[in-house]
Design a protein around this motif. Structure first.
Motif, PDB file in Angstrom:
ATOM      1  N   GLN A 210      -6.548 -31.631 -75.051  1.00  0.00           N
ATOM      2  CA  GLN A 210      -7.122 -31.696 -76.293  1.00  0.00           C
ATOM      3  C   GLN A 210      -8.145 -30.949 -76.579  1.00  0.00           C
ATOM      4  O   GLN A 210      -8.578 -30.662 -77.370  1.00  0.00           O
ATOM      5  CB  GLN A 210      -8.154 -33.288 -75.768  1.00  0.00           C
ATOM      6  N   ARG A 211      -8.810 -30.364 -75.175  1.00  0.00           N
ATOM      7  CA  ARG A 211      -9.327 -28.531 -75.078  1.00  0.00           C
ATOM      8  C   ARG A 211      -8.824 -27.836 -76.197  1.00  0.00           C
ATOM      9  O   ARG A 211      -8.978 -27.122 -77.072  1.00  0.00           O
ATOM     10  CB  ARG A 211      -9.325 -27.977 -74.046  1.00  0.00           C
ATOM     11  N   ALA A 214      -9.512 -29.269 -80.077  1.00  0.00           N
ATOM     12  CA  ALA A 214     -10.838 -29.394 -80.557  1.00  0.00           C
ATOM     13  C   ALA A 214     -11.051 -27.164 -80.634  1.00  0.00           C
ATOM     14  O   ALA A 214     -11.721 -26.681 -81.330  1.00  0.00           O
ATOM     15  CB  ALA A 214     -11.151 -29.496 -79.178  1.00  0.00           C
ATOM     16  N   ALA A 215      -9.756 -26.608 -79.318  1.00  0.00           N
ATOM     17  CA  ALA A 215     -10.671 -25.466 -80.138  1.00  0.00           C
ATOM     18  C   ALA A 215     -10.129 -25.075 -80.601  1.00  0.00           C
ATOM     19  O   ALA A 215     -10.851 -24.078 -81.955  1.00  0.00           O
ATOM     20  CB  ALA A 215      -9.842 -24.196 -78.495  1.00  0.00           C
ATOM     21  N   GLU A 216      -8.984 -24.996 -81.222  1.00  0.00           N
ATOM     22  CA  GLU A 216      -7.933 -24.693 -82.244  1.00  0.00           C
ATOM     23  C   GLU A 216      -8.939 -25.209 -84.253  1.00  0.00           C
ATOM     24  O   GLU A 216      -9.020 -24.309 -84.815  1.00  0.00           O
ATOM     25  CB  GLU A 216      -6.653 -24.899 -82.987  1.00  0.00           C
ATOM     26  N   ASP A 218     -11.664 -26.110 -84.371  1.00  0.00           N
ATOM     27  CA  ASP A 218     -13.925 -26.196 -84.140  1.00  0.00           C
ATOM     28  C   ASP A 218     -13.460 -25.160 -85.523  1.00  0.00           C
ATOM     29  O   ASP A 218     -13.757 -24.684 -85.659  1.00  0.00           O
ATOM     30  CB  ASP A 218     -14.036 -25.527 -82.784  1.00  0.00           C
ATOM     31  N   GLY A 219     -14.484 -26.054 -86.528  1.00  0.00           N
ATOM     32  CA  GLY A 219     -15.260 -25.789 -87.429  1.00  0.00           C
ATOM     33  C   GLY A 219     -14.282 -26.480 -87.940  1.00  0.00           C
ATOM     34  O   GLY A 219     -14.551 -26.003 -89.867  1.00  0.00           O
ATOM     35  N   ASP A 220     -13.361 -27.090 -88.629  1.00  0.00           N
ATOM     36  CA  ASP A 220     -12.380 -27.227 -89.080  1.00  0.00           C
ATOM     37  C   ASP A 220     -12.924 -27.922 -90.449  1.00  0.00           C
ATOM     38  O   ASP A 220     -13.624 -28.879 -90.324  1.00  0.00           O
ATOM     39  CB  ASP A 220     -10.891 -27.299 -88.608  1.00  0.00           C
ATOM     40  N   ALA A 224     -11.100 -32.672 -87.489  1.00  0.00           N
ATOM     41  CA  ALA A 224     -12.289 -33.077 -86.403  1.00  0.00           C
ATOM     42  C   ALA A 224     -11.623 -34.015 -85.001  1.00  0.00           C
ATOM     43  O   ALA A 224     -11.137 -34.597 -84.833  1.00  0.00           O
ATOM     44  CB  ALA A 224     -13.230 -34.030 -87.028  1.00  0.00           C
ATOM     45  N   LYS A 227     -14.965 -32.846 -78.302  1.00  0.00           N
ATOM     46  CA  LYS A 227     -14.480 -32.002 -76.830  1.00  0.00           C
ATOM     47  C   LYS A 227     -14.858 -32.395 -75.855  1.00  0.00           C
ATOM     48  O   LYS A 227     -15.102 -33.879 -75.635  1.00  0.00           O
ATOM     49  CB  LYS A 227     -15.703 -30.777 -77.184  1.00  0.00           C
ATOM     50  N   SER A 238     -15.026 -37.720 -73.250  1.00  0.00           N
ATOM     51  CA  SER A 238     -15.149 -36.804 -74.335  1.00  0.00           C
ATOM     52  C   SER A 238     -16.626 -36.405 -75.075  1.00  0.00           C
ATOM     53  O   SER A 238     -16.232 -38.149 -75.079  1.00  0.00           O
ATOM     54  CB  SER A 238     -14.018 -36.725 -75.424  1.00  0.00           C
ATOM     55  N   GLU A 239     -16.870 -36.545 -76.837  1.00  0.00           N
ATOM     56  CA  GLU A 239     -17.494 -36.466 -77.163  1.00  0.00           C
ATOM     57  C   GLU A 239     -17.237 -37.862 -77.961  1.00  0.00           C
ATOM     58  O   GLU A 239     -15.738 -37.841 -78.233  1.00  0.00           O
ATOM     59  CB  GLU A 239     -18.011 -35.242 -78.004  1.00  0.00           C
TER      60      GLU A 239
END
Length: 443
Positions: A210-211, A214-216, A218-220, A224, A227, A238-239
């Protein structure tokens, strides 16, 4: 309410075996009633409804591998002939996010062992009532100490033993389960579930997956990914994500919502191997949500397959050859890559006839995925008396492609449930390695 996940192998085996046995028993009673002059349609409808209810009850209570099978089957219910599908649709859909919950004291015990006996100090609040219960764990809503809303996934005590035992038992019963959902091929699904069992049982692996996602993303603008806040072998935090479940979009969404969800789902499964180097391998509606801003939210990264460099380029070459109707070359490519069983003979005309029902989405710029289309394609492949079925017996699915095809077919199954129209060919062209290579060779 259950006190714990049932662990004894003998008890779980008996429960699982009760499904086909119960269906057979009710069918015998129904046959007797028909002979006595009962209404055939009414009797058949009642039998199907009872079978569906038993399916959900048993698989939901057992959780573990039993419930995972139910979730996997739920993705492809759109391919089941309509006369069988309706009673199972509701029962299997429930398995996407529902199961009898674990009591609070059991949850607290797991948290004690995984996050330490002072775990409460890490949360501002923790809701003992789960928001969702799934195959090997359940999710609780909480507030982290820094004020963030979080989702806390807690693995059921004994889930590891139950999952391993179930998959062995279900493999032995695979043939009988075909009577529960006609047209569903259970054995390959179980083989693939077994192969990734250990990874799914360690939530630290899920957290790492998941990390990466989420990193790839992020802001897409399209996707969504929540994190990760904290992780342990049996607990992951996680959030929290507030959005509309895809199951709700399927049943009550507008045409625009359903089309958008279908296109995003297809793009996620094709794009993530190229962007993240991982394939999300659990395609059922319970793992996807639509955010108010139109993004597709994705959950549950316990089942992911490493795909460095994206999907295998041979898949793109297959699609290109099928699109160009170069079936002689396609047949050779299939044989060279292990898709034809050793010693078996299959002609390019047989391959052409076999693939034709499945290739509709690549022959148009935008394709409307419907249950009718999927039922027709699946029905052709599972008609024992047809030439298509005889061709299928000469074909093979190499082990390295089983998970890929299950995910992509599962994604198509959800698109059919959504009744979505999506630019499938454009998505393939952009994200499928090997497809444009074939274009260059053809020119």
């Amino acid at each position: 309410m259950v006190s714990d996940i049932p662990r004894r192998s003998s008890a779980r085996t008996a429960k699982l075996a009760s499904i086909p046995i119960g269906i057979a028993g009710r069918a015998a009673v129904g046959f007797g009633r028909k002979l006595a002059g009962g209404d055939r349609g009414e009797i058949d409808a009642k039998l199907a409804s009872q079978a569906a209810e038993q399916l959900f009850t048993v698989l939901g209570e057992l959780k573990g591998g039993a419930m995972k099978l139910g979730q996997a089957l739920s993705v492809m219910e759109a391919a089941v002939p309509e006369e069988f599908a309706e009673p199972y649709r509701d029962a299997l859909t429930k398995l996407q996010a529902e199961a009898p919950p674990l009591p609070a004291r059991k949850v607290h015990k797991v948290l004690d062992s995984q996050l330490g006996t002072k775990w409460r100090e890490r949360f501002s609040s923790f809701d003992d009532v789960p928001t969702a219960s799934a195959s090997i764990g359940q999710v609780h809503r909480a507030v982290w100490s820094d004020g963030r809303d979080v989702a806390v996934k807690v693995q059921y005590p004994g889930a590891d033993e139950a999952l391993r035992a179930d998959l062995k038992t279900l493999s032995r019963l695979a043939g009988m389960f075909n009577s529960v959902m006609p047209g569903a091929d259970v054995k390959p699904v179980l083989d693939e579930l077994s192969a990734r069992t250990e990874d799914e049982l360690d939530y630290r692996i899920e957290a790492d997956n998941q990390r990466a996602f989420a990193a790839e993303f992020d802001g897409d603008p399209k996707f969504a990914i929540p994190k990760i806040v904290a992780s342990a072998p049996k607990v992951v935090v996680s959030e929290w994500m507030s959005a509309t479940p895809l199951s709700t979009i399927i049943t009550t969404g507008t045409v625009l919502q359903r089309n958008s969800a279908g296109a995003l789902l297809a793009e996620f499964h094709f794009a993530s191997p190229a962007r993240v180097g991982l394939l999300h391998c659990d395609p059922h509606p319970g793992n996807f949500m639509m955010l108010p801003d139109g993004r597709l939210g994705v959950l549950d990264f316990g089942a992911c397959a490493p795909m460095p460099g994206g999907l295998p380029p041979v898949l793109g070459r297959m699609v290109r050859l099928a699109l160009d109707q170069r079936f002689k070359e396609l047949t050779e490519l299939l044989r060279d890559n292990g898709f034809v069983l050793p010693g078996k003979t299959v002609t390019h005309q047989e391959i052409s006839d076999y693939l034709r029902p499945f290739t509709d989405p690549i022959h148009t710029e935008s394709f409307h995925f419907t249950r009718t289309w999927l039922q027709r394609a699946a029905g052709t492949a599972t008609d024992f008396s047809s030439q298509h079925f005889r061709t299928a017996r000469a074909l093979n699915m190499p082990a390295e492609y089983v998970m890929i095809f299950r995910v992509l077919l599962g994604s198509v199954g959800i698109c059919a449930q959504l009744d979505a129209e999506a630019p499938y060919m454009g998505i393939l062209t952009q994200w499928l390695p090997g497809f444009t290579d074939e274009v260059q060779r053809a020119e």
